[in-house]
Design a protein around this motif. Structure first.
Motif, PDB file in Angstrom:
ATOM      1  N   ASP A  55      21.963  30.208 -23.814  1.00 24.14           N
ATOM      2  CA  ASP A  55      23.259  29.917 -23.185  1.00 24.14           C
ATOM      3  C   ASP A  55      24.415  30.237 -24.126  1.00 24.14           C
ATOM      4  OD1 ASP A  55      22.077  29.088 -20.835  1.00 24.14           O
ATOM      5  OD2 ASP A  55      22.151  26.949 -21.343  1.00 24.14           O
ATOM      6  N   ALA A  56      24.268  29.872 -25.403  1.00 25.10           N
ATOM      7  CA  ALA A  56      25.337  30.104 -26.360  1.00 25.10           C
ATOM      8  C   ALA A  56      25.553  31.593 -26.597  1.00 25.10           C
ATOM      9  CB  ALA A  56      25.017  29.405 -27.684  1.00 25.10           C
ATOM     10  N   ALA A  57      24.469  32.350 -26.694  1.00 27.08           N
ATOM     11  CA  ALA A  57      24.595  33.793 -26.907  1.00 27.08           C
ATOM     12  C   ALA A  57      25.236  34.460 -25.699  1.00 27.08           C
ATOM     13  CB  ALA A  57      23.218  34.400 -27.191  1.00 27.08           C
ATOM     14  N   LEU A  58      24.816  34.075 -24.518  1.00 28.36           N
ATOM     15  CA  LEU A  58      25.380  34.664 -23.305  1.00 28.36           C
ATOM     16  C   LEU A  58      26.858  34.310 -23.159  1.00 28.36           C
ATOM     17  CD1 LEU A  58      22.379  33.946 -20.921  1.00 28.36           C
ATOM     18  CD2 LEU A  58      23.181  36.227 -21.617  1.00 28.36           C
ATOM     19  N   ALA A  59      27.210  33.062 -23.471  1.00 25.95           N
ATOM     20  CA  ALA A  59      28.601  32.637 -23.363  1.00 25.95           C
ATOM     21  C   ALA A  59      29.500  33.399 -24.326  1.00 25.95           C
ATOM     22  CB  ALA A  59      28.711  31.133 -23.633  1.00 25.95           C
ATOM     23  N   ALA A  60      28.911  33.863 -25.444  1.00 26.87           N
ATOM     24  CA  ALA A  60      29.673  34.623 -26.433  1.00 26.87           C
ATOM     25  C   ALA A  60      29.626  36.124 -26.163  1.00 26.87           C
ATOM     26  CB  ALA A  60      29.152  34.323 -27.834  1.00 26.87           C
ATOM     27  N   GLY A  61      29.076  36.500 -25.020  1.00 30.68           N
ATOM     28  CA  GLY A  61      29.034  37.905 -24.650  1.00 30.68           C
ATOM     29  C   GLY A  61      27.878  38.683 -25.227  1.00 30.68           C
ATOM     30  N   GLY A  62      26.857  37.978 -25.705  1.00 30.15           N
ATOM     31  CA  GLY A  62      25.724  38.641 -26.332  1.00 30.15           C
ATOM     32  C   GLY A  62      24.655  39.091 -25.354  1.00 30.15           C
ATOM     33  N   THR A  63      23.703  39.838 -25.891  1.00 31.83           N
ATOM     34  CA  THR A  63      22.550  40.304 -25.128  1.00 31.83           C
ATOM     35  C   THR A  63      21.364  39.393 -25.418  1.00 31.83           C
ATOM     36  OG1 THR A  63      23.302  42.601 -25.222  1.00 31.83           O
ATOM     37  CG2 THR A  63      20.971  42.245 -24.745  1.00 31.83           C
ATOM     38  N   VAL A  64      20.720  38.917 -24.372  1.00 38.22           N
ATOM     39  CA  VAL A  64      19.594  37.991 -24.508  1.00 38.22           C
ATOM     40  C   VAL A  64      18.400  38.539 -23.743  1.00 38.22           C
ATOM     41  CG1 VAL A  64      18.740  35.668 -24.043  1.00 38.22           C
ATOM     42  CG2 VAL A  64      21.125  36.005 -24.769  1.00 38.22           C
ATOM     43  N   VAL A  65      17.288  38.725 -24.461  1.00 39.61           N
ATOM     44  CA  VAL A  65      16.066  39.238 -23.863  1.00 39.61           C
ATOM     45  C   VAL A  65      15.008  38.138 -23.917  1.00 39.61           C
ATOM     46  CG1 VAL A  65      14.250  40.986 -23.992  1.00 39.61           C
ATOM     47  CG2 VAL A  65      16.627  41.590 -24.578  1.00 39.61           C
ATOM     48  N   GLY A  66      14.567  37.691 -22.756  1.00 43.28           N
ATOM     49  CA  GLY A  66      13.558  36.655 -22.678  1.00 43.28           C
ATOM     50  C   GLY A  66      12.183  37.234 -22.386  1.00 43.28           C
ATOM     51  N   VAL A  67      11.165  36.602 -22.948  1.00 39.28           N
ATOM     52  CA  VAL A  67       9.775  37.000 -22.694  1.00 39.28           C
ATOM     53  C   VAL A  67       9.008  35.727 -22.359  1.00 39.28           C
ATOM     54  CG1 VAL A  67       7.734  38.191 -23.551  1.00 39.28           C
ATOM     55  CG2 VAL A  67      10.000  38.867 -24.400  1.00 39.28           C
ATOM     56  N   ILE A  68       8.532  35.628 -21.133  1.00 37.68           N
ATOM     57  CA  ILE A  68       7.928  34.375 -20.689  1.00 37.68           C
ATOM     58  C   ILE A  68       6.611  34.642 -19.974  1.00 37.68           C
ATOM     59  CG2 ILE A  68       9.165  34.337 -18.463  1.00 37.68           C
ATOM     60  CD1 ILE A  68       9.509  31.267 -18.914  1.00 37.68           C
ATOM     61  N   PRO A  69       5.585  33.832 -20.233  1.00 34.51           N
ATOM     62  CA  PRO A  69       4.337  33.972 -19.490  1.00 34.51           C
ATOM     63  C   PRO A  69       4.526  33.606 -18.017  1.00 34.51           C
ATOM     64  CG  PRO A  69       4.003  32.709 -21.500  1.00 34.51           C
ATOM     65  CD  PRO A  69       5.488  32.830 -21.300  1.00 34.51           C
ATOM     66  N   ARG A  70       3.759  34.252 -17.164  1.00 31.34           N
ATOM     67  CA  ARG A  70       3.889  34.035 -15.725  1.00 31.34           C
ATOM     68  C   ARG A  70       3.688  32.566 -15.347  1.00 31.34           C
ATOM     69  NH1 ARG A  70       4.211  37.961 -12.543  1.00 31.34           N
ATOM     70  NH2 ARG A  70       3.218  39.372 -14.039  1.00 31.34           N
ATOM     71  N   SER A  71       2.772  31.883 -16.042  1.00 31.18           N
ATOM     72  CA  SER A  71       2.494  30.487 -15.700  1.00 31.18           C
ATOM     73  C   SER A  71       3.714  29.603 -15.893  1.00 31.18           C
ATOM     74  CB  SER A  71       1.332  29.961 -16.547  1.00 31.18           C
ATOM     75  OG  SER A  71       1.652  30.038 -17.926  1.00 31.18           O
ATOM     76  N   LEU A  72       4.520  29.893 -16.916  1.00 34.66           N
ATOM     77  CA  LEU A  72       5.739  29.115 -17.141  1.00 34.66           C
ATOM     78  C   LEU A  72       6.848  29.561 -16.204  1.00 34.66           C
ATOM     79  CD1 LEU A  72       5.775  28.887 -21.045  1.00 34.66           C
ATOM     80  CD2 LEU A  72       4.941  27.209 -19.389  1.00 34.66           C
ATOM     81  N   HIS A  73       6.922  30.836 -15.942  1.00 35.85           N
ATOM     82  CA  HIS A  73       7.911  31.351 -14.997  1.00 35.85           C
ATOM     83  C   HIS A  73       7.719  30.703 -13.635  1.00 35.85           C
ATOM     84  CE1 HIS A  73       9.637  34.163 -12.037  1.00 35.85           C
ATOM     85  NE2 HIS A  73      10.509  34.478 -12.984  1.00 35.85           N
ATOM     86  N   ASP A  74       6.454  30.581 -13.212  1.00 33.60           N
ATOM     87  CA  ASP A  74       6.154  30.039 -11.890  1.00 33.60           C
ATOM     88  C   ASP A  74       6.443  28.539 -11.791  1.00 33.60           C
ATOM     89  OD1 ASP A  74       5.411  32.560 -11.188  1.00 33.60           O
ATOM     90  OD2 ASP A  74       3.246  32.201 -11.274  1.00 33.60           O
ATOM     91  N   ARG A  75       6.616  27.865 -12.927  1.00 30.78           N
ATOM     92  CA  ARG A  75       7.010  26.451 -12.922  1.00 30.78           C
ATOM     93  C   ARG A  75       8.533  26.301 -12.930  1.00 30.78           C
ATOM     94  NH1 ARG A  75       3.080  24.246 -17.738  1.00 30.78           N
ATOM     95  NH2 ARG A  75       1.168  25.236 -16.993  1.00 30.78           N
TER      96      ARG A  75
END
Length: 199
Positions: A55-75
Motif C-alpha cells: 500500500d505504501a509503495a503504491l501510494a508513493a507511485g511505485g511499482t509493486v509486483v506480487g507473487v501469490i500461491p493459488r491457494s492463498l489467492h482463492d482465500r
C-alpha cells in the motif's frame, strides 16, 4: 563498487505484530523503495506487514509486483491493487519467481515463513546459485538474535568468514539499501567463482 537495484524482494509477516514500529517500518520500506524507483517484489498479500509495504509503495507511485500461491489467492488474501500479480501453484514456485524478479532481498519482522524465505535466498547466494545480497531490517532489535546466530555459525565453522557478508543486519534502511546495491564479493562454499550476471 555498487550496482543498480531495479527490484527488491521484501519478505515480512502476514500479521502486523504487536509493536506499532513494525507497521511504521513496513510503510517506510514501501515508500522509500518507490521514491528510489525500485520495484517492490513481495508475496502478493493484502494483509499484515505485506499489505502495508504494498500500500505504501503504491501510494508513493511505485511499482509493486506480487507473487501469490493459488491457494492463498482463492482465500481472497491477494492484493488486487498490485501493478502485477502472478498467481502460481506452489510456495516453491512463488519463491523461485520472486528470486528471479529481484536483485536483492530485504526481510522485515515476521514469522517462520519470513525467516524461511530469506534463509533460502541466503543459502542460494552461499552456493552461488545467484549472486544477490540479503538484508534484515532490525526494527526494535527484532533481528538482533540472528546477528548472534550468524556470528556463532562463523565461529563454529558452519559459515565461511568470507561469506558472512552475504547478509547484513542493520536498523537503518538507507544503509541496508546501499549494502544491497553493492557488488558481491564472495565465492561459493568451496572457493568457486560467482555466476556470471544474467544479460
Amino acid at each position: 563498487m555498487s550496482t543498480a537495484l531495479g527490484a527488491v524482494a521484501v519478505f515480512c509477516g502476514s500479521s502486523h505484530g504487536t509493536s506499532p514500529a513494525y507497521a511504521a517500518a513496513a510503510e517506510h520500506v514501501g515508500r522509500t523503495l518507490a521514491e528510489r524507483g525500485i520495484t517492490v517484489v513481495y508475496g502478493g498479500g493484502r494483509v499484515g506487514l505485506m499489505g502495508t509495504v504494498a500500500d505504501a509503495a503504491l501510494a508513493a507511485g511505485g511499482t509493486v509486483v506480487g507473487v501469490i500461491p493459488r491457494s492463498l489467492h482463492d482465500r481472497e488474501l491477494a492484493h488486487t491493487g498490485c501493478t502485477e500479480l502472478h498467481v502460481v501453484d506452489t510456495m516453491h514456485e512463488r519463491k523461485a519467481l520472486m528470486a528471479d524478479l529481484a536483485d536483492a532481498f530485504l526481510a522485515l519482522p515476521g514469522g517462520a515463513g519470513t525467516l524461511e524465505e530469506v534463509a533460502e535466498q541466503w543459502t542460494w547466494a552461499q552456493l552461488t546459485i545467484h549472486a544477490k545480497r540479503s538484508g534484515f531490517l532490525d526494527v526494535e532489535g527484532f533481528w538482533s538474535p540472528m546477528r548472534a546466530v550468524l556470528d556463532r555459525m562463523v565461529v563454529d565453522g558452519f559459515v565461511r568468514e568470507a561469506q558472512q557478508h552475504i547478509v547484513t543486519i542493520d536498523p537503518d534502511l538507507d544503509t541496508l539499501l546501499d549494502v544491497l546495491a553493492s557488488a558481491p564479493t564472495w565465492t561459493d562454499k568451496w572457493g568457486g567463482a560467482l555466476p556470471s550476471p544474467t544479460p
